[in-house]
Enzyme design. Structure first.
Site, PDB file in Angstrom:
ATOM      1  N   HIS A 132       0.820  -1.226   0.000  1.00  0.00           N
ATOM      2  CA  HIS A 132       0.000   0.000   0.000  1.00  0.00           C
ATOM      3  C   HIS A 132       0.843   1.261   0.000  1.00  0.00           C
ATOM      4  O   HIS A 132       1.831   1.378   0.703  1.00  0.00           O
ATOM      5  CB  HIS A 132      -1.048  -0.002   1.108  1.00  0.00           C
ATOM      6  CG  HIS A 132      -0.541   0.025   2.518  1.00  0.00           C
ATOM      7  ND1 HIS A 132      -0.222   1.198   3.156  1.00  0.00           N
ATOM      8  CD2 HIS A 132      -0.323  -0.964   3.416  1.00  0.00           C
ATOM      9  CE1 HIS A 132       0.158   0.910   4.410  1.00  0.00           C
ATOM     10  NE2 HIS A 132       0.118  -0.382   4.592  1.00  0.00           N
TER      11      HIS A 132
ATOM     12  N   HIS B  38       3.332   3.053  12.682  1.00  0.00           N
ATOM     13  CA  HIS B  38       2.316   4.096  12.916  1.00  0.00           C
ATOM     14  C   HIS B  38       2.791   5.233  13.827  1.00  0.00           C
ATOM     15  O   HIS B  38       1.970   5.934  14.417  1.00  0.00           O
ATOM     16  CB  HIS B  38       1.020   3.505  13.514  1.00  0.00           C
ATOM     17  CG  HIS B  38       0.285   2.602  12.584  1.00  0.00           C
ATOM     18  ND1 HIS B  38      -0.970   2.116  12.857  1.00  0.00           N
ATOM     19  CD2 HIS B  38       0.622   2.083  11.362  1.00  0.00           C
ATOM     20  CE1 HIS B  38      -1.380   1.338  11.860  1.00  0.00           C
ATOM     21  NE2 HIS B  38      -0.420   1.298  10.946  1.00  0.00           N
TER      22      HIS B  38
ATOM     23  N   GLU C 180      -5.002   1.832   2.551  1.00  0.00           N
ATOM     24  CA  GLU C 180      -5.056   0.655   3.423  1.00  0.00           C
ATOM     25  C   GLU C 180      -5.314   1.074   4.855  1.00  0.00           C
ATOM     26  O   GLU C 180      -6.021   0.409   5.588  1.00  0.00           O
ATOM     27  CB  GLU C 180      -3.729  -0.125   3.352  1.00  0.00           C
ATOM     28  CG  GLU C 180      -3.756  -1.475   4.073  1.00  0.00           C
ATOM     29  CD  GLU C 180      -3.407  -1.410   5.552  1.00  0.00           C
ATOM     30  OE1 GLU C 180      -3.648  -2.397   6.248  1.00  0.00           O
ATOM     31  OE2 GLU C 180      -2.897  -0.376   6.028  1.00  0.00           O
ATOM     32  N   GLU C 181      -4.705   2.207   5.244  1.00  0.00           N
ATOM     33  CA  GLU C 181      -4.656   2.534   6.679  1.00  0.00           C
ATOM     34  C   GLU C 181      -5.994   2.952   7.274  1.00  0.00           C
ATOM     35  O   GLU C 181      -6.277   2.620   8.420  1.00  0.00           O
ATOM     36  CB  GLU C 181      -3.617   3.623   6.945  1.00  0.00           C
ATOM     37  CG  GLU C 181      -2.177   3.215   6.646  1.00  0.00           C
ATOM     38  CD  GLU C 181      -1.628   2.161   7.602  1.00  0.00           C
ATOM     39  OE1 GLU C 181      -2.381   1.663   8.452  1.00  0.00           O
ATOM     40  OE2 GLU C 181      -0.429   1.847   7.495  1.00  0.00           O
TER      41      GLU C 181
ATOM     42  N   ASP D 142       6.085   0.973   6.986  1.00  0.00           N
ATOM     43  CA  ASP D 142       4.659   0.732   6.732  1.00  0.00           C
ATOM     44  C   ASP D 142       4.117   1.788   5.786  1.00  0.00           C
ATOM     45  O   ASP D 142       3.682   2.834   6.230  1.00  0.00           O
ATOM     46  CB  ASP D 142       3.887   0.725   8.047  1.00  0.00           C
ATOM     47  CG  ASP D 142       2.440   0.310   7.874  1.00  0.00           C
ATOM     48  OD1 ASP D 142       2.097  -0.189   6.788  1.00  0.00           O
ATOM     49  OD2 ASP D 142       1.659   0.484   8.820  1.00  0.00           O
TER      50      ASP D 142
ATOM     51  N   ASP E 103       3.278  -6.311   3.482  1.00  0.00           N
ATOM     52  CA  ASP E 103       2.867  -5.244   4.402  1.00  0.00           C
ATOM     53  C   ASP E 103       3.245  -5.620   5.829  1.00  0.00           C
ATOM     54  O   ASP E 103       2.440  -5.585   6.741  1.00  0.00           O
ATOM     55  CB  ASP E 103       1.351  -5.001   4.282  1.00  0.00           C
ATOM     56  CG  ASP E 103       0.900  -3.792   5.097  1.00  0.00           C
ATOM     57  OD1 ASP E 103       1.760  -2.982   5.505  1.00  0.00           O
ATOM     58  OD2 ASP E 103      -0.315  -3.662   5.330  1.00  0.00           O
TER      59      ASP E 103
HETATM   60 ZN   LIG Z   1       0.637  -1.364   6.348  1.00  0.00          ZN
END
Ligand SMILES: [Zn+2]
Length: 466
Positions: free
Chosen positions: A272, A416, A318-319, A284, A346
């Protein structure tokens, strides 16, 4: 047995058509490790595009960057439009309010959860009540009303993410239904330097959303200790929320190498393109993006194309919504019976261990055989329950799915958070992961047989897994 004319013709064609060298997997592996571009590309993405929050100018720049990159590799590339949520972070701060167990005001390190509404400009000040599970939250009943519900937990390793993440994704909605004033969720992190880790929260089933923030691990521990002394009040101010209008136009970015024999049969390799906004989305999922781009670049450089089509899909959103994954499955619904597999990367930039697989009976054994050229790299392993969030809709449509299985020991240290930056990436590990992706994409596209479809065997019928 006399072969039919069409069979005879196809045998003749097969005898004269170029076939790829048998050592193509080894060539892909060697080239990716020796002169791969995954690491340089990730530096470029994170340093020049930076954060890629869905619906933001950074995400738009990432779409243009990826399309440019595929074209620079000489590939057929295109975008497919996706309407995405446009949520924005704003001002965010919290502090302990003197009174009860709090002797003096102190700031707390917090960050808004994705999809959270803002507080009033003056903030929300309320008494904190601690729970450690969704069951405890539901049992609060009237005691949640007007409170800031604090979701504490003890995620100590990455393996705990799947279960603990429920507190973040579903906890705030659960206490919104009870009339809570807001929610504070302990960061889902395996290490911390007092930085909060964001992530999506869902309001499904909530009458009205409430302000929801992640709190750093250190401050979660502080809240827990203070609550043992007596009442604790916290003031929370969030400026986040949805833009006007609340959606934006964005896109998935695709490129492919057409199959030489069965172009209508497709192997999807994916990652992603969007990221959270606090860091630059290196692990990520910038790492997955450059792995997929490198895998397709190396396959395109081979003298003969694989039997089937290999299609790279860089998903948007995606998030906080999965709009890109859902759009791909809808838009390509008629082609999905010909999708032989979908692979997603991922799980960070760590060294590859193999692949997780969800396919029909015998699927894991076939992937294990296809992964043999990766044994020397340490990436020949196969485990169950494969896939990825973006390719979930393909899995639902019956497409066999694989996830690149990686060492995630440190992934949730940075995931994140503001610390998700390029310096966390070990170049040799990222190159190895790109090589594993390229080899498996080739193998799935070249193997004479297709991965079996259908549900995986029932647990009782499957042999014990080591
Ligand atoms: Zn991810």
């Amino acid at each position: 047995v006399i072969p039919s004319p069409s069979l005879a013709l196809s045998l003749l064609l097969a005898a004269t058509a170029p076939v790829p060298p048998a050592d193509t997997p080894a060539r892909l592996l060697g080239a990716t490790l020796a002169d791969g571009q995954a690491v340089a590309r990730l530096a470029d993405l994170t340093d020049t595009v930076g954060p890629r929050l869905t619906g933001s100018p950074g995400a738009a720049a990432a779409v243009a960057w990826a399309l440019r990159g595929f074209k620079a590799d000489g590939l057929e590339a295109w975008t497919e439009p996706v309407t995405v949520p446009a949520w924005r972070r704003g001002e965010e701060r919290a502090a302990l309010v003197p009174g009860g167990a709090v002797a003096r005001a102190q700031p707390l390190a917090v960050t808004a959860l994705g999809n959270s509404p803002a507080t009033p400009a003056s903030g929300v000040t309320a008494e904190v009540i601690e729970v450690r599970s969704l069951e405890e939250a539901a049992a609060l009943g009237e005691r949640a009303r007007g409170r800031l519900v604090f979701f504490n937990h003890s995620m100590g390793a990455g393996q705990g993410y799947g279960d603990t993440a429920q507190l973040r994704t579903r906890g705030p909605a659960a206490v919104a239904r009870l009339g809570a004033a807001g929610a504070l969720v302990r960061s889902l992190a395996t290490a911390t330097l007092r930085d909060p880790h964001t992530g999506m929260t869902s309001w499904t089933g909530a009458a009205a959303p409430i302000p929801a923030a992640a709190v750093s691990v250190e401050d979660a521990e502080l809240l827990h200790r203070l609550l043992a002394r007596g009442p604790v009040r916290v003031g929370l101010t969030l400026g986040c929320g949805f833009a006007t209008p609340p959606t934006a136009e964005s896109a998935n970015v695709l490129a492919e190498v057409r199959g030489r024999e069965r172009p209508g049969e497709v192997v999807v390799i994916s990652a992603h393109l969007d990221s959270w906004d606090l860091g630059t989305g290196a692990v990520d999922d910038g790492a997955g993006v450059v792995m997929v781009m490198e895998a397709l670049r190396q396959i395109a450089r081979q003298p003969v194309a694989p039997r089937r089509t290999v299609r790279a899909v860089l998903f948007m959103n995606e998030e906080n919504g999965l709009e890109g994954g859902q759009d791909y499955a809808r838009r390509h619904a008629a082609e999905l019976p010909g999708h032989v597999a979908a692979v997603e990367a991922d799980a960070g930039a760590g060294r590859p261990l193999g692949f997780s697989v969800t396919a029909g009976e015998g699927g894991e054994a076939l992937v294990a055989r296809l992964a043999r050229p990766l044994t020397g790299l340490g990436a020949g392993g196969v485990t169950g329950h494969g896939g990825g969030a973006d390719i979930g809709p393909l899995q639902d449509a019956g497409v066999p799915v694989l996830g690149l299985w990686q060492d995630t020991t440190r992934y949730f240290d940075w995931h994140h958070s503001a610390a998700d930056t390029f310096d966390k990436v070990v170049p040799a590990e990222l190159s190895a992961a790109a090589a594993a992706m390229g080899v498996m994409a080739w193998q799935l596209a070249e193997a004479p047989e297709r991965l079996p479809r259908g549900p995986p065997p029932a647990p009782a019928a499957s042999p014990a897994r080591r």
